[in-house]
Design a protein around this motif. Structure first.
Motif, PDB file in Angstrom:
ATOM      1  N   ILE A 184       0.687  -1.218   0.017  1.00  0.00           N
ATOM      2  CA  ILE A 184       0.160   0.062  -0.113  1.00  0.00           C
ATOM      3  C   ILE A 184       0.949   1.221  -0.074  1.00  0.00           C
ATOM      4  O   ILE A 184       0.426   2.044  -0.823  1.00  0.00           O
ATOM      5  N   LEU A 185       1.902   1.327   0.821  1.00  0.00           N
ATOM      6  CA  LEU A 185       2.716   2.408   1.014  1.00  0.00           C
ATOM      7  C   LEU A 185       3.489   2.730  -0.227  1.00  0.00           C
ATOM      8  O   LEU A 185       3.553   3.778  -1.020  1.00  0.00           O
ATOM      9  N   LEU A 186       4.138   1.599  -0.956  1.00  0.00           N
ATOM     10  CA  LEU A 186       4.981   1.885  -2.079  1.00  0.00           C
ATOM     11  C   LEU A 186       3.999   2.091  -3.366  1.00  0.00           C
ATOM     12  O   LEU A 186       4.416   3.080  -4.089  1.00  0.00           O
ATOM     13  N   THR A 187       2.891   1.486  -3.639  1.00  0.00           N
ATOM     14  CA  THR A 187       2.039   1.797  -4.487  1.00  0.00           C
ATOM     15  C   THR A 187       1.287   3.182  -4.469  1.00  0.00           C
ATOM     16  O   THR A 187       0.953   3.964  -5.319  1.00  0.00           O
ATOM     17  N   SER A 188       1.143   3.707  -3.240  1.00  0.00           N
ATOM     18  CA  SER A 188       0.778   5.099  -2.990  1.00  0.00           C
ATOM     19  C   SER A 188       1.569   6.058  -3.415  1.00  0.00           C
ATOM     20  O   SER A 188       0.907   7.089  -4.049  1.00  0.00           O
ATOM     21  N   ILE A 189       2.741   5.729  -3.087  1.00  0.00           N
ATOM     22  CA  ILE A 189       3.829   6.553  -3.706  1.00  0.00           C
ATOM     23  C   ILE A 189       3.920   6.600  -5.041  1.00  0.00           C
ATOM     24  O   ILE A 189       4.145   7.644  -5.752  1.00  0.00           O
ATOM     25  N   GLY A 190       4.043   5.606  -5.700  1.00  0.00           N
ATOM     26  CA  GLY A 190       4.083   5.208  -7.251  1.00  0.00           C
ATOM     27  C   GLY A 190       2.990   5.770  -7.868  1.00  0.00           C
ATOM     28  O   GLY A 190       3.056   6.759  -8.957  1.00  0.00           O
ATOM     29  N   GLU A 191       1.610   5.903  -7.395  1.00  0.00           N
ATOM     30  CA  GLU A 191       0.444   6.523  -7.816  1.00  0.00           C
ATOM     31  C   GLU A 191       0.241   7.778  -7.728  1.00  0.00           C
ATOM     32  O   GLU A 191       0.013   8.663  -8.691  1.00  0.00           O
ATOM     33  N   GLY A 192       0.965   8.276  -6.595  1.00  0.00           N
ATOM     34  CA  GLY A 192       1.049   9.782  -6.585  1.00  0.00           C
ATOM     35  C   GLY A 192       1.915  10.329  -7.416  1.00  0.00           C
ATOM     36  O   GLY A 192       1.738  11.509  -7.951  1.00  0.00           O
ATOM     37  N   ILE A 193       3.227   9.869  -7.694  1.00  0.00           N
ATOM     38  CA  ILE A 193       4.093  10.355  -8.486  1.00  0.00           C
ATOM     39  C   ILE A 193       3.442  10.127  -9.923  1.00  0.00           C
ATOM     40  O   ILE A 193       3.783  11.359 -10.941  1.00  0.00           O
ATOM     41  N   PRO A 212       5.621  17.523   2.455  1.00  0.00           N
ATOM     42  CA  PRO A 212       4.611  17.861   1.529  1.00  0.00           C
ATOM     43  C   PRO A 212       4.703  17.746  -0.091  1.00  0.00           C
ATOM     44  O   PRO A 212       3.881  17.492  -0.867  1.00  0.00           O
ATOM     45  N   ALA A 213       6.018  17.992  -0.312  1.00  0.00           N
ATOM     46  CA  ALA A 213       6.630  17.941  -1.705  1.00  0.00           C
ATOM     47  C   ALA A 213       6.164  16.680  -2.421  1.00  0.00           C
ATOM     48  O   ALA A 213       6.292  16.412  -3.677  1.00  0.00           O
ATOM     49  N   LEU A 214       6.173  15.415  -1.431  1.00  0.00           N
ATOM     50  CA  LEU A 214       6.284  13.931  -1.895  1.00  0.00           C
ATOM     51  C   LEU A 214       4.664  13.802  -1.892  1.00  0.00           C
ATOM     52  O   LEU A 214       3.815  13.676  -1.028  1.00  0.00           O
ATOM     53  N   PRO A 215       4.305  13.550  -3.364  1.00  0.00           N
ATOM     54  CA  PRO A 215       2.906  13.123  -3.845  1.00  0.00           C
ATOM     55  C   PRO A 215       2.593  11.879  -3.551  1.00  0.00           C
ATOM     56  O   PRO A 215       3.344  10.584  -3.707  1.00  0.00           O
ATOM     57  N   VAL A 216       1.457  11.590  -2.766  1.00  0.00           N
ATOM     58  CA  VAL A 216       1.105  10.211  -2.333  1.00  0.00           C
ATOM     59  C   VAL A 216      -0.509  10.347  -2.659  1.00  0.00           C
ATOM     60  O   VAL A 216      -1.318  11.159  -2.235  1.00  0.00           O
TER      61      VAL A 216
END
Length: 399
Positions: A36-45, A354-358
């Protein structure tokens, strides 16, 4: 066996060995949280990049010199590519579906204003750039519609460059030096921020023809065409190719629609999201091995109980379902815990950076929980089959 008794036996077995159950569920929880964490970061980017890319609108077509795809062998001097010129951009303006055409040149030069100097990006552009790229002028005006071949030496500053060179004083009408040539500042742009790594506020805009001379280039870097929304993109591409091929004698340029750019970006970002999800999947594999191990131990510890159930008339399928049910419940509990953990960590990361899109799509949440239950089912099959095939007499003799 009544359904109520089935659930009672399953839950009693889980609660009777709390520590073992918690450790088993924890293995799945860590795996689900990682996914969930890694896909959330990937989808956010993914969403961030696409949003950055489409903020200029979706009716743009880019034309670059040279063919992106070629076939056959080199033709030597007869295969020389013709550069994209200011005249090509002017010819494209005459197409009926065109709203704006922007000849574009990019480079880097030293900017001097009084005693202040700064090396930054210089964009050679046409007067229709604000319309084509949804940009606004804060003060003054953008580059005027001068003679495309011999425009006046005007410059428009990005908001950050204006602050660096002039501070709080107005730069309008002031003279600056760009790469040794003098320009008069006629406008300041509204802040646009950083787009795909390019800081559009720390830049200066000058006429495209003067940028060609400044950087000693014979070809435009790109021509961007903005077309009317009601016109099909295939019609636009066909018209552009017809015009440029007539001028160049052959198709020695590349036309790229915004949808093609989005498709390429999307495929790259999808691979990124899949890669980070696969890394989290390794944790799920570890969790599945944990379930197999714990359930195998449980079969050994409960051999006499299994024998008693079989002696009382329980069928093999019922014993099988009991152990499968226990594995699935443990995996489901671990999955729910992992979802909460993964979403919580993702939220905390975004709050801290905040700059990290999630972004966590609901589809991922549902798939993660289904995956957790499925892993419990698959991992519990071998121990459950072993329990179901135990001989009742031998099982009862086991202490």
């Amino acid at each position: 066996m009544p359904t109520r008794d089935f659930f009672r036996l399953t839950l009693s077995s889980i609660t009777a060995h709390r520590l073992r159950s918690v450790l088993t569920a924890l293995g799945i929880a860590v795996g689900i949280a990682a996914v969930i964490l890694l896909t959330s970061i990937g989808e956010g980017i993914h969403r961030f990049v696409l949003q950055e890319f489409t903020q200029f609108g979706t009716t743009l077509v880019a034309i670059n010199p040279g063919k992106a795809k070629t076939a056959g062998t080199s033709m030597g001097i007869f295969g020389t590519e013709r550069p994209l010129s200011i005249e090509d951009a002017q010819a494209l303006k005459r197409l009926p579906f065109v709203r704006a055409v922007v000849p574009f040149v990019q480079g880097n030069a030293e900017i001097e204003a009084g005693s202040r100097r700064r090396r930054t990006s210089v964009y050679g552009a046409g007067p229709q750039m604000p319309e084509a790229f949804s940009m606004a002028v804060r003060s003054g005006r953008f580059l005027p519609a001068d003679d495309p071949g011999a425009p006046r030496a005007f410059a428009v500053l990005g908001s950050k460059l204006r602050q660096e060179l002039f501070g709080d004083t107005s730069p309008l009408g002031k003279r600056i030096t760009i790469g040794g040539s003098r320009y008069r500042v006629i406008g300041v742009m509204e802040s646009k921020g950083t787009v795909l790594g390019f800081d559009l506020d720390d830049t200066v805009y000058i006429p495209a023809a003067r940028a060609l001379s400044l950087f000693n280039r014979d070809s435009l870097f790109e021509i961007d065409v903005m077309y009317r929304e009601e016109v099909a993109v295939d019609t636009v591409v066909a018209g552009i190719k017809r015009t440029l091929t007539a001028r160049h004698g052959k198709e020695d340029y590349t036309v790229t629609t915004q949808q093609q750019m989005l498709d390429v970006l999307g495929s790259i970002l999808n691979v990124l999201t899949f890669a980070v999800a696969a890394i989290g999947g390794i944790s799920l594999l570890v969790g599945a091995i944990g379930i197999v191990t714990i359930m195998s131990i449980a079969v050994n510890e409960r051999t006499s109980e299994i024998g008693l159930l079989r002696a009382l008339g329980a069928k093999r399928s019922q014993v099988l379902n009991l152990f499968l049910g226990e594995a699935m419940v443990l995996a489901a509990i671990g999955g729910i815990s992992g979802l909460g953990l993964g979403v919580g960590i993702a939220w905390l990361l975004h709050a801290a950076i905040p700059a990290l899109p999630v972004h966590t799509p609901m589809l991922y949440v549902i798939l993660a929980e289904v995956l957790a239950v499925s892993i419990g089912l698959i991992a519990g099959v071998v121990p459950a089959r072993r329990a179901a095939h135990l001989d009742p007499i031998e099982a009862l003799r086991t202490e």
